[in-house]
Motif scaffolding. Structure first.
Motif, PDB file in Angstrom:
ATOM      1  N   TYR A 200       0.798  -1.227   0.000  1.00 48.99           N
ATOM      2  CA  TYR A 200       0.000   0.000   0.000  1.00 48.99           C
ATOM      3  C   TYR A 200       0.831   1.276   0.000  1.00 48.99           C
ATOM      4  N   ASN A 201       2.118   1.163  -0.269  1.00 51.38           N
ATOM      5  CA  ASN A 201       2.959   2.363  -0.370  1.00 51.38           C
ATOM      6  C   ASN A 201       2.885   3.256   0.870  1.00 51.38           C
ATOM      7  N   GLY A 202       2.788   2.636   2.049  1.00 50.57           N
ATOM      8  CA  GLY A 202       2.792   3.392   3.286  1.00 50.57           C
ATOM      9  C   GLY A 202       1.497   4.095   3.617  1.00 50.57           C
ATOM     10  N   GLN A 203       0.432   3.774   2.918  1.00 51.98           N
ATOM     11  CA  GLN A 203      -0.864   4.429   3.178  1.00 51.98           C
ATOM     12  C   GLN A 203      -1.578   3.705   4.327  1.00 51.98           C
ATOM     13  N   LYS A 204      -1.560   4.327   5.473  1.00 51.16           N
ATOM     14  CA  LYS A 204      -2.101   3.669   6.658  1.00 51.16           C
ATOM     15  C   LYS A 204      -3.615   3.491   6.584  1.00 51.16           C
ATOM     16  N   ASP A 205      -4.310   4.359   5.874  1.00 52.74           N
ATOM     17  CA  ASP A 205      -5.757   4.198   5.759  1.00 52.74           C
ATOM     18  C   ASP A 205      -6.114   2.927   5.001  1.00 52.74           C
ATOM     19  N   LYS A 206      -5.278   2.563   4.028  1.00 54.42           N
ATOM     20  CA  LYS A 206      -5.504   1.310   3.300  1.00 54.42           C
ATOM     21  C   LYS A 206      -5.251   0.109   4.204  1.00 54.42           C
ATOM     22  N   TRP A 207      -4.206   0.178   4.999  1.00 52.92           N
ATOM     23  CA  TRP A 207      -3.908  -0.908   5.936  1.00 52.92           C
ATOM     24  C   TRP A 207      -5.035  -1.060   6.962  1.00 52.92           C
ATOM     25  N   ALA A 208      -5.624   0.037   7.389  1.00 47.85           N
ATOM     26  CA  ALA A 208      -6.737  -0.035   8.340  1.00 47.85           C
ATOM     27  C   ALA A 208      -7.923  -0.759   7.704  1.00 47.85           C
ATOM     28  N   LYS A 209      -8.210  -0.456   6.452  1.00 46.28           N
ATOM     29  CA  LYS A 209      -9.306  -1.142   5.753  1.00 46.28           C
ATOM     30  C   LYS A 209      -9.014  -2.636   5.605  1.00 46.28           C
ATOM     31  N   LEU A 210      -7.763  -2.966   5.315  1.00 39.51           N
ATOM     32  CA  LEU A 210      -7.397  -4.374   5.177  1.00 39.51           C
ATOM     33  C   LEU A 210      -7.570  -5.098   6.510  1.00 39.51           C
ATOM     34  N   ALA A 211      -7.094  -4.500   7.585  1.00 44.40           N
ATOM     35  CA  ALA A 211      -7.229  -5.120   8.906  1.00 44.40           C
ATOM     36  C   ALA A 211      -8.691  -5.324   9.263  1.00 44.40           C
ATOM     37  N   ASN A 212      -9.508  -4.327   9.013  1.00 41.04           N
ATOM     38  CA  ASN A 212     -10.938  -4.428   9.319  1.00 41.04           C
ATOM     39  C   ASN A 212     -11.601  -5.501   8.465  1.00 41.04           C
ATOM     40  N   SER A 213     -11.247  -5.552   7.190  1.00 48.57           N
ATOM     41  CA  SER A 213     -11.845  -6.524   6.270  1.00 48.57           C
ATOM     42  C   SER A 213     -11.429  -7.948   6.607  1.00 48.57           C
ATOM     43  N   LEU A 214     -10.191  -8.131   7.067  1.00 49.42           N
ATOM     44  CA  LEU A 214      -9.693  -9.461   7.382  1.00 49.42           C
ATOM     45  C   LEU A 214     -10.474 -10.103   8.527  1.00 49.42           C
ATOM     46  N   LYS A 215     -11.069  -9.272   9.367  1.00 51.21           N
ATOM     47  CA  LYS A 215     -11.890  -9.805  10.453  1.00 51.21           C
ATOM     48  C   LYS A 215     -13.068 -10.615   9.907  1.00 51.21           C
ATOM     49  N   LEU A 216     -13.554 -10.260   8.719  1.00 48.68           N
ATOM     50  CA  LEU A 216     -14.666 -10.995   8.112  1.00 48.68           C
ATOM     51  C   LEU A 216     -14.249 -12.412   7.722  1.00 48.68           C
ATOM     52  N   LYS A 217     -12.995 -12.570   7.358  1.00 49.57           N
ATOM     53  CA  LYS A 217     -12.496 -13.902   7.000  1.00 49.57           C
ATOM     54  C   LYS A 217     -12.526 -14.826   8.211  1.00 49.57           C
ATOM     55  N   ILE A 218     -12.240 -14.264   9.373  1.00 52.33           N
ATOM     56  CA  ILE A 218     -12.325 -15.033  10.618  1.00 52.33           C
ATOM     57  C   ILE A 218     -13.787 -15.292  10.973  1.00 52.33           C
ATOM     58  N   ALA A 219     -14.615 -14.262  10.861  1.00 52.06           N
ATOM     59  CA  ALA A 219     -16.034 -14.409  11.196  1.00 52.06           C
ATOM     60  C   ALA A 219     -16.690 -15.510  10.370  1.00 52.06           C
ATOM     61  N   ALA A 220     -16.333 -15.587   9.090  1.00 50.34           N
ATOM     62  CA  ALA A 220     -16.919 -16.609   8.221  1.00 50.34           C
ATOM     63  C   ALA A 220     -16.581 -18.009   8.709  1.00 50.34           C
ATOM     64  N   ARG A 221     -15.437 -18.167   9.346  1.00 44.86           N
ATOM     65  CA  ARG A 221     -15.011 -19.476   9.834  1.00 44.86           C
ATOM     66  C   ARG A 221     -15.603 -19.797  11.201  1.00 44.86           C
ATOM     67  N   LEU A 222     -16.352 -18.863  11.759  1.00 42.57           N
ATOM     68  CA  LEU A 222     -16.977 -19.078  13.059  1.00 42.57           C
ATOM     69  C   LEU A 222     -18.453 -19.457  12.964  1.00 42.57           C
ATOM     70  N   ILE A 223     -19.032 -19.463  11.766  1.00 44.17           N
ATOM     71  CA  ILE A 223     -20.495 -19.594  11.679  1.00 44.17           C
ATOM     72  C   ILE A 223     -21.004 -20.941  12.188  1.00 44.17           C
TER      73      ILE A 223
END
Length: 625
Positions: A200-223
């Motif tokens: 992300y070329n040091g763009q912290k806002d993009k990293w924040a979106k990635l971190a938030n989105s990755l939580k959905l990958k975990i949530a899907a495995r909890l159903i």
């Protein structure tokens, strides 16, 4: 396309890092290793990105083929046989490749004054996001993995790290991702070099979106284990002010390097073929072609039967050797001399008429009379000793690695046409499409989300097609943007205006308000989106019961009558008995016992499930409402 910074072999500056290959790194820098006394956190992070590789060659060579067949997405050129039900091999642990850098960064920061350490907080947060991604990948295969005590021996840690439970790791990763979001969205004075961040070329806002989105990958495995918590996570993600991945500029899709002097696999992924003896299943290919899904053109190869090859067989009086399913799509005339003449393609026309899959019928490869047009191609589609023309759609290898030569199918005797250019490889890891497919799923399961299931679904499949088109363009796969100027009836495969709307006009790609049907469609689209990520496709099929036996859209073939019910299809990889001389002998035996695992293959690979798979539907049962 956003710009990607070139990463060369970076110095792992720090005498505390003792690992294979460090001599080469110091040699390239022309510096005495003993003179380096302090690690550079930005370099460590960059090397962690460079070593971020959840899908290495062994995974694609051994595991991908098995998982694709268990989910009935691909079929071997010999057809479905009893070998499909054998257990897969353990691919090993990949999270350690990045975790070692994360732990070193954490250690170095702990040795700094607090004010200095705070400046490097973003690097630790970002590499923790990558570690969580890799950990999810590893635990999808074998359940519990070593993590909290792993890769710490250099600083007094143990050489026999414990295996952490999947449940505890999910909680840890969720906590780490939340902490990363806070870091990315609050601190203003942190050092975070764009040059050292190829993602992300040091763009912290993009990293924040990635971190938030990755939580959905975990949530899907909890159903299947804790649906209430899964829905709660989804609601938190949707409400987070940092947002989620939303468009091309946000997508976790990148190229690591345009050149790497010490390891060209970092640039091209690798230099060996994979999945060379497989094609798409007829069920899958027909679903995509019938619904005019452009992704079929990116994930699978055109077959060899262009109009000039067809005419070659016609001219030789070998029209009986043209596979019947290809012949059905040819508009031809027969002259007074009995010779056949190709006029045009019928049906959907080019490029759609070049995509055909293998039947999933059991032992179809041994039934020449019924299935010979698919499986006896080495005889039926042989023009002479030098030319055999493949009639099925093989796996698109150029989406997996960048060093591969493509030879265009020309009629016998015509000049050879080849593309031998090596192309730096782009990988797709987490994107807008995946995020919205999860949101559509959670909305249907009852989560209180701001959007509608239909809205998330439509956005997801549109984004998925666009992402695959971009991936195909960046990886310069065959037929993208060119017809090779050989066959006047040839069409290139890039996305054409209006195609996505055409695809979405088909009922199989629309939600109707019927929960059971809509959930099945969402899971089908998740699997289609994961066609280039076999472990994700496998995990999705495992947790959803899709493909569903008896489905009118994407049915699973049932082999119960042949003595192979779904209870024989593995739901995890096989484990070997640890050697008594292995330092991890006691630890491995303990984690096997805790998870209720037996070593070896057979039905145990279905009945002895990893934690996140417990209570999930059996293969082919369909979604649990």
């Amino acid at each position: 396309m956003r710009k990607y910074h070139h990463i060369t072999s970076l110095l792992l500056a720090g005498s505390s890092l003792l690992m294979t290959g460090c001599q080469d790194d110091f040699a390239e820098l022309n510096q005495d290793p003993s003179a380096v006394t302090k690690g550079d956190i930005s370099y460590l992070f960059a090397q962690g990105v460079l070593d971020f590789e959840p899908s290495d060659y062994t995974y694609w060579f051994y595991n991908a083929d098995q998982m694709y067949q268990w989910t009935q997405l691909l079929v071997n050129t010999g057809g479905v046989t009893s070998t499909v039900f054998d257990g897969g091999t353990n691919p090993g642990l990949k999270a350690i490749d990045v975790l070692k850098y994360a732990n070193e960064i954490k250690y170095l920061r702990s040795q700094m004054p607090e004010e200095e350490s705070r400046l490097y907080e973003a690097y630790e947060a970002a590499i923790n996001v990558l570690c969580a991604y890799m950990g999810i990948f590893d635990s999808d295969f074998i359940g519990n993995i070593p993590y909290t005590e792993a890769a710490q021996a250099l600083h007094g840690g143990t050489l026999t790290p414990k295996y952490d439970s999947v449940e505890s790791l999910y909680n840890l990763w969720l906590s780490d991702l939340d902490a990363a979001i806070v870091t990315f969205t609050t601190a203003q004075d942190q050092v975070f070099s764009a040059q050292q961040d190829a993602i992300y070329n040091g763009q912290k806002d993009k990293w924040a979106k990635l971190a938030n989105s990755l939580k959905l990958k975990i949530a899907a495995r909890l159903i299947s284990q804790d649906r209430a918590k899964a829905l709660q996570i989804a609601e938190q993600v949707a409400q987070a002010s940092c947002g989620v991945l939303d468009g091309e500029a946000d997508d976790f899709l990148f190229n690591k390097a345009t050149y790497n002097s010490s390891n060209q696999d970092k640039t091209y992924h690798w230099n060996n073929g994979v999945l060379q003896s497989v094609g798409g299943s007829k069920t899958l290919i027909d679903l995509m072609v019938n619904n005019r899904d452009p992704r079929v053109r990116f994930v699978f190869q055109k077959n060899d039967w262009n109009s000039k090859v067809v005419q070659l067989f016609f001219d030789a009086g070998k029209q009986s050797q043209v596979p019947h399913y290809i012949m059905e799509n040819i508009d031809y005339t027969v002259g007074a001399d009995g010779k056949y003449k190709f006029n045009a393609w019928k049906g959907a026309g080019e490029p759609w008429v070049r995509y055909y899959g293998f039947p999933l019928d059991y032992n179809a490869g041994q039934q020449a009379g019924k299935f010979g047009d698919w499986f006896n191609y080495s005889i039926n589609c042989k023009y002479n000793d030098d030319y055999t023309y493949i009639p099925f759609s093989g796996f698109q290898q150029e989406l997996v690695y960048g060093r591969i030569d493509f030879t265009y199918p020309v009629a016998a005797g015509d000049p050879v046409i080849q593309d031998v250019e090596d192309n730096p490889w782009y990988g797709m890891y987490l994107t807008t499409a995946e995020v919205n497919l999860y949101l559509a799923e959670f909305k249907l399961l009852g989560a209180n989300l701001p959007g509608s299931a239909q809205g998330y679904f439509n956005k997801a499949i549109r984004a998925s097609v666009e992402e695959y088109d971009r991936l195909a363009r960046l990886n310069k796969i065959p037929y993208y943007g060119t017809t090779y100027n050989y066959d006047p009836h040839e069409k290139s495969i890039e996305l054409v205006a209006g195609e996505i709307d055409e695809m979405m006009s088909h009922k199989d790609y629309q939600l109707t308000g019927d929960k059971a049907s809509d959930l099945e469609k969402v899971y089908i689209q998740q699997i289609l989106h994961f066609l280039m990520s076999p472990i994700d496709a496998y995990a999705t099929a495992r947790r959803s019961g899709v493909p569903k036996i008896g489905s009118s859209i994407f049915p699973r073939m049932d082999y119960s009558a042949q003595g192979f019910p779904v209870t024989k299809i593995p739901r995890r990889v096989a484990l070997n008995a640890p050697s008594p001389t292995d330092l991890m002998y006691d630890v491995l035996n303990q984690t096997y016992k805790e998870q209720g695992f037996s070593v070896g293959s057979g039905d145990i690979l279905n009945s002895e499930r990893i934690w996140q798979d417990i209570n999930a539907p059996q293969w082919g049962a369909g979604p649990a409402l």
